[in-house]
Design a protein around this motif. Structure first.
Motif: not given
Length: 303
Positions: A147-154
């Motif tokens: 499991v990997s994650t990313i919060v790319p923003g807007v």
């Protein structure tokens, strides 16, 4: 006077625009009620292009969990909703075999009703880097999902489309599956913070607030995409139309309702706490599905 076109991201509400006895070609609906947990599940399957056109939604499967007490500060009930969510995610993600999953938390941390995705990612058990460094022995398990994650923003924060960011990460890390989490818009205020929608049709970032960006789908990314969303807002015109309908008004003046009020979005006054609780419900449900934790292990993770 003209028929008012409501704004909703929920396939369930799109189906409710039609009379119950009206059959929509290419659309199948199944309903079930978990009396013990007080959770109603509606599965809407859009099979054909005609069905997609009628519903205003892409072809795919939409599973909606309606949990009326999810907006209450009840940790035991939240755990039951997470468990129910995990059960459907296990089926849709096919976790029988090991795979690499990229979880994308869509939204803007600085705007509370839009912060569900970033906040949910905070509650995930990230494993990819540990397994790559130390192997599965680090978790004392024979099977571990990466499991990997990313919060790319807007875009206003990054200057890039979310699709561009996710495509780049997918090309570099080569996951088998993408899971996106986002805040949605509902037609009915009664469904705010009480409903979870799961869809294999992907998602269009910003659709809930009318700020449409490029879609994140299996076609645009190149691998399966599963979307999880919770409605946290309703637009003011839609809310007004809903109230008028409940009052017995069959048709409303769309131009007058939309007009200058179209830019207003409405949320609950306790949305800060709601997003904190909802992010845990969604995050823990994903953990439970991907890591196949025993009850004792899950309890320790949730504590």
């Amino acid at each position: 006077m003209t028929e008012f076109q409501v704004r909703t991201d929920l396939a369930l509400e799109a189906r409710e625009r039609f009379e119950e006895d009206v059959e929509i070609r290419g659309v199948e609906v199944e309903e079930a009620y978990d009396e013990q947990r007080d959770i109603r599940v509606t599965v809407v399957r859009i099979r054909t292009e005609n069905g997609a056109k009628a519903m205003g939604k892409p072809i795919g499967t939409y599973i909606t969990l309606e949990a009326p007490r999810m907006s209450e500060p009840d940790e035991d009930y939240h755990r039951e909703v997470s468990e129910k969510l995990a059960g459907y995610l296990k089926k849709l993600l096919d976790v029988k075999n090991e795979k690499s999953v990229l979880v994308v938390g869509l939204g803007n941390r600085e705007v509370t009703p839009d912060a569900l995705g970033p906040e949910a990612v905070n509650h995930l058990r990230v494993t990819r880097h540990v397994v790559r460094e130390y192997g599965k022995a680090a978790f004392a398990r024979e099977k571990v999902q990466l499991v990997s994650t990313i919060v790319p923003g807007v875009m206003a924060q990054t200057g890039m489309e979310t699709l561009e960011i996710v495509r780049g990460i997918v090309a570099e890390t080569k996951p088998d599956q993408v899971v996106v989490i986002d805040a949605l818009a509902a037609r009915s205020s009664k469904r705010l913070n009480r409903t979870i929608q799961i869809s294999d049709a992907g998602i269009q970032p910003g659709s809930g607030v009318g700020n449409h960006r490029n879609s994140l789908t299996s076609e645009t990314i190149g691998i399966p995409v599963l979307a999880i969303g919770v409605p946290t807002v309703v637009d003011s015109a839609t809310l007004a139309a809903d109230i008028l309908e409940e009052s017995g008004v069959e048709k409303v003046d769309e131009e007058r309702l939309r007009g200058e009020h179209d830019a207003f979005m409405v949320t609950t006054r306790d949305i800060d706490q709601q997003v904190r609780d909802l992010s845990k419900v969604v995050g823990y449900g994903i953990n439970w599905a991907l890591q196949d934790l025993e009850i004792e292990e899950m309890n320790a993770l949730l504590s």
